[in-house]
Scaffold this active site. Structure first.
Site: not given
Length: 366
Positions: A326, A329-331
């Site tokens: 998570v 995936w967000h950066g």
């Protein structure tokens, strides 16, 4: 009254919505209802063609080609039917979004930064859809090959209501529901549409009131007011921020959820209000972020790695892996890793206390 300009996400999607996306969603609704009325059997392909056309219109031929290329690579790798290989391919494709040279090349395709960000957000979300299809392909036998064709992958990847920002439906749910042919009632659908639009307009007006009157994000961007505030005031600001986040996503996910319903699909349930959530674990099961990334991580990472059915160490590892994905995936910025670690600790502590309290001796003492 001027609005608080510091919430980038709300300003960004509302601007795109007013300019083009709401009109394209209205076009999708029209195509969907006409195809359900006249050619129910071909509805998935009508919606696929419309989604491709909408993608081409918004992101240009190059943006469309990149999304098609990602889907083709994912499908090709899935032919080996190896989950680990599929995950490796997905993570490599995700990592290409943050290579400076690639970012610079993509920026040159567009006149504005907002257009480039739209491609970036879309590719991030499409990556989840491509991975979902590929893993479901790996887990199903050759007998179901026709259900997992490249054409079905394109229908799933280019389904427009969930195209730019989610929410996520896994491929199996999508294909089963899309194949199902039901009796179509224009009157019933019109009733669903009217009620849905009224609810979304109410949430939208509430979000606009909050962003024009409360200035939550502007306060957070300035240190002196926070340093001067009492702990009670800081707690109130934190609650106000998560409440705005909740209302914001009732709009951003409420619109695609309504369109899913109009298409004869069952949308993911919208989250419960954060003020009614007292359990950390429940917050992760029913939060806004769960509608996109956490439902994906739970099905494709947490459960396959053993989850709550494994040993204590296995559960700790599968939970850590879920939050790591998570965050990545967000950066993958440093603050996101801290965020992931603290959330992981919160879930672990709560589950640990629950296990201790379930011991019969402790229950008798209580």
């Amino acid at each position: 009254i001027p609005q608080d300009p510091m919430d980038f996400e709300w300003s960004y999607w509302i601007e795109w919505g007013r300019e083009r996306i709401l009109w394209l969603l209205a076009g999708h609704l029209l195509v969907s209802q006409v195809s359900r009325l006249l050619v129910e059997k071909y509805k998935p392909w009508c919606l696929m063609v419309y989604g491709m056309a909408a993608c081409w219109l918004l992101l240009g031929i190059k943006g469309f080609a990149v999304i098609l290329l990602h889907a083709a690579i994912s499908f090709a790798v899935a032919q080996f039917r190896l989950s680990l290989l599929t995950w490796l391919s997905s993570l490599i494709l995700l990592s290409t979004l943050h290579i400076p040279a690639v970012e610079e090349a993509k920026r040159k395709w567009y006149d504005t930064e907002n257009e480039y960000y739209l491609l970036l957000f879309t590719l991030s979300v499409r990556g989840l859809f491509c991975t979902s299809f590929s893993l479901e392909y790996c887990w199903h036998g050759p007998a179901q090959k026709s259900c997992h064709s490249f054409l079905w992958m394109l229908a799933y990847v280019f389904y427009y209501p969930t195209f730019h920002n989610g929410p996520l439906m896994n491929f199996d749910e999508f294909s089963k529901q899309m194949r199902r042919q039901e009796t179509f009632s224009l009157k019933t659908n019109l009733g669903i549409l009217i009620v849905g639009v009224i609810r979304i307009l109410f949430w939208w007006c509430l979000a606009e009131l909050m962003i024009h009157l409360m200035y939550i994000h502007a306060l957070y961007s300035s240190a002196p007011p926070l340093e001067a505030a009492s702990y009670w005031a800081l707690g109130g600001l934190a609650l106000a921020q998560v409440l705005f986040f909740y209302v914001k996503y009732l709009v951003l996910y409420g619109i695609p959820a309504l369109l899913l319903q109009m298409d004869g699909l069952k949308p993911p349930a919208l989250p419960c209000c954060v003020s009614l959530t007292h359990s950390f674990t429940k917050m992760w099961r029913s939060s806004l972020i769960t509608l996109l990334i956490c439902r994906f991580a739970y099905r494709y990472i947490y459960v396959p790695m053993g989850g709550s059915q494994s040993s204590l160490l296995g559960m700790l590892f599968s939970t850590a892996l879920t939050f790591a994905f998570v965050s990545y995936w967000h950066g993958g910025q440093s603050y996101l890793w801290y965020w992931g670690v603290f959330n992981w600790l919160g879930v672990i502590v709560e589950n640990g206390i629950k296990r201790i309290l379930s011991i019969s001796l402790i229950q008798d003492w209580i």
